[in-house]
Write a protein that holds these residues in place. Sequence first.
Motif, PDB file in Angstrom:
ATOM      1  N   GLU A 105       0.834  -1.207   0.000  1.00  0.00           N
ATOM      2  CA  GLU A 105       0.000   0.000   0.000  1.00  0.00           C
ATOM      3  C   GLU A 105       0.868   1.255   0.000  1.00  0.00           C
ATOM      4  N   PHE A 106       1.971   1.184   0.756  1.00  0.00           N
ATOM      5  CA  PHE A 106       2.866   2.339   0.804  1.00  0.00           C
ATOM      6  C   PHE A 106       3.464   2.617  -0.573  1.00  0.00           C
ATOM      7  N   ASN A 107       3.954   1.573  -1.232  1.00  0.00           N
ATOM      8  CA  ASN A 107       4.547   1.734  -2.559  1.00  0.00           C
ATOM      9  C   ASN A 107       3.536   2.308  -3.552  1.00  0.00           C
ATOM     10  N   ASP A 108       2.292   1.809  -3.485  1.00  0.00           N
ATOM     11  CA  ASP A 108       1.235   2.318  -4.377  1.00  0.00           C
ATOM     12  C   ASP A 108       0.963   3.793  -4.096  1.00  0.00           C
ATOM     13  N   ALA A 109       0.910   4.154  -2.808  1.00  0.00           N
ATOM     14  CA  ALA A 109       0.625   5.548  -2.433  1.00  0.00           C
ATOM     15  C   ALA A 109       1.751   6.475  -2.887  1.00  0.00           C
ATOM     16  N   LEU A 110       3.007   6.022  -2.703  1.00  0.00           N
ATOM     17  CA  LEU A 110       4.141   6.859  -3.098  1.00  0.00           C
ATOM     18  C   LEU A 110       4.200   7.012  -4.618  1.00  0.00           C
ATOM     19  N   ARG A 111       3.863   5.927  -5.338  1.00  0.00           N
ATOM     20  CA  ARG A 111       3.827   5.993  -6.810  1.00  0.00           C
ATOM     21  C   ARG A 111       2.772   6.998  -7.264  1.00  0.00           C
ATOM     22  N   LYS A 112       1.612   6.941  -6.612  1.00  0.00           N
ATOM     23  CA  LYS A 112       0.529   7.876  -6.949  1.00  0.00           C
ATOM     24  C   LYS A 112       0.946   9.311  -6.655  1.00  0.00           C
ATOM     25  N   HIS A 113       1.655   9.505  -5.530  1.00  0.00           N
ATOM     26  CA  HIS A 113       2.136  10.834  -5.151  1.00  0.00           C
ATOM     27  C   HIS A 113       3.076  11.378  -6.231  1.00  0.00           C
ATOM     28  N   LYS A 114       3.958  10.520  -6.744  1.00  0.00           N
ATOM     29  CA  LYS A 114       4.882  10.935  -7.804  1.00  0.00           C
ATOM     30  C   LYS A 114       4.124  11.307  -9.077  1.00  0.00           C
ATOM     31  N   GLU A 115       3.108  10.505  -9.400  1.00  0.00           N
ATOM     32  CA  GLU A 115       2.308  10.767 -10.610  1.00  0.00           C
ATOM     33  C   GLU A 115       1.626  12.130 -10.527  1.00  0.00           C
ATOM     34  N   ILE A 116       1.087  12.455  -9.338  1.00  0.00           N
ATOM     35  CA  ILE A 116       0.404  13.743  -9.167  1.00  0.00           C
ATOM     36  C   ILE A 116       1.408  14.891  -9.268  1.00  0.00           C
ATOM     37  N   LEU A 117       2.617  14.695  -8.708  1.00  0.00           N
ATOM     38  CA  LEU A 117       3.649  15.724  -8.816  1.00  0.00           C
ATOM     39  C   LEU A 117       4.008  15.984 -10.284  1.00  0.00           C
TER      40      LEU A 117
END
Length: 384
Positions: A32-44
């Motif tokens: 879940e953490f990896n998915d959340a961090l990936r999503k955070h990068k995508e939004i950036l």
Amino acid sequence: MPKQKSKPTTAKTEETLIWTGSSSNQTKAQKEFNDALRKHKEILEHSKEIEPLFQMVNETYLKEVLPEIEKQKNLEKKRFEIMCEILLEEKLSFGKMQREFLRRYLLDICTDSILEAPNFYGKYRDQLETKFERMERLRYKNQMESKIKNTFGIEIDLDDLNRTAFDSEEERELHEEKYREFREKYEEYRSDYFKRRGSKSNERKKSKSQTEKEKKILESERLLSTDINTLFKNLAKLIHPDKEQDPILRERKSKLMTKLSGARDNMNIAEILEIKMQVDELLPNQQTDVSFHDTSIKRFVGIIKTKIRELEDSIRQRFFSHPLMADFSERKITKETLTSYLKRVKKDNLNVTEAYEKEVEQLSKDPKYIKEMLKELQSLGVQF
């Protein structure tokens, strides 16, 4: 529950994650953490892609829409002026109700527009108002000015205070200086008022659920602070520039250290974890051997998801607070949807200009056209 150690990452990895390895070696929280961090990068990344689109909106507004709006304002004034002349100079006969409807319609335009062009609309307001309306307006104005004087000890002219039209920037600055003391006192008064209201609200007895919720928030913040400090200390040991001999590495470590300190001060776990990845890439043979319980990882996930929402909200707010974007209905902002929307906005704006031009031309040629305009207004349900 045993602690999960972060595995070494390499600079060759195209998309480095905090916890790597096969899926079978990762806990649910780590995934879940990896998915959340990936999503955070995508939004950036999305926020960077959005910037040229925002510039496209702003350029359209400044170069094409604003000049057209200015043209519309001038046409609106001309249209208003002709209508006033028809009524006040009795160029056309009206029934009693028709005359009153037109007078109130024109007076309403004066009220809405007088701050933008006080000299122009002011002279017509004086002619359109009845004696009673003028007395009521002045009575209310004097009453409000008296209250302001009693509250702040300053004499002001409300008509002058609220005007928005100035002939030059120098005149605007003089106007601001003239009322600076009042505005400062008013803001102080307003701030004190809301503080008093807030203190009264806080004095109310908190419910059991509110108290429990506050306790959980405080405990979560305490645990987060502990996790952040643990990660900060481990990273700081690796990148402290004073211990580096290589001048190039020292400079890169110095920049990372500055970012790390700022992220720690702001309790920004998402940024700290991003910095950890950069450190892992910079020093592939000196990995930060830090591990967390799943409860900590879950907290990180919650925080990163909050950061994602904040980023998405800031993108939407920046776009949709722009005056040109009020009617944009698409869920996703892309170059294609935006180009289509701006094309429609420009066309609609030109249509408004053309409608004003037609009315001014018709009124100039034939004053009787005003009766058609009044019928249309009444059919639209305009009342006074």
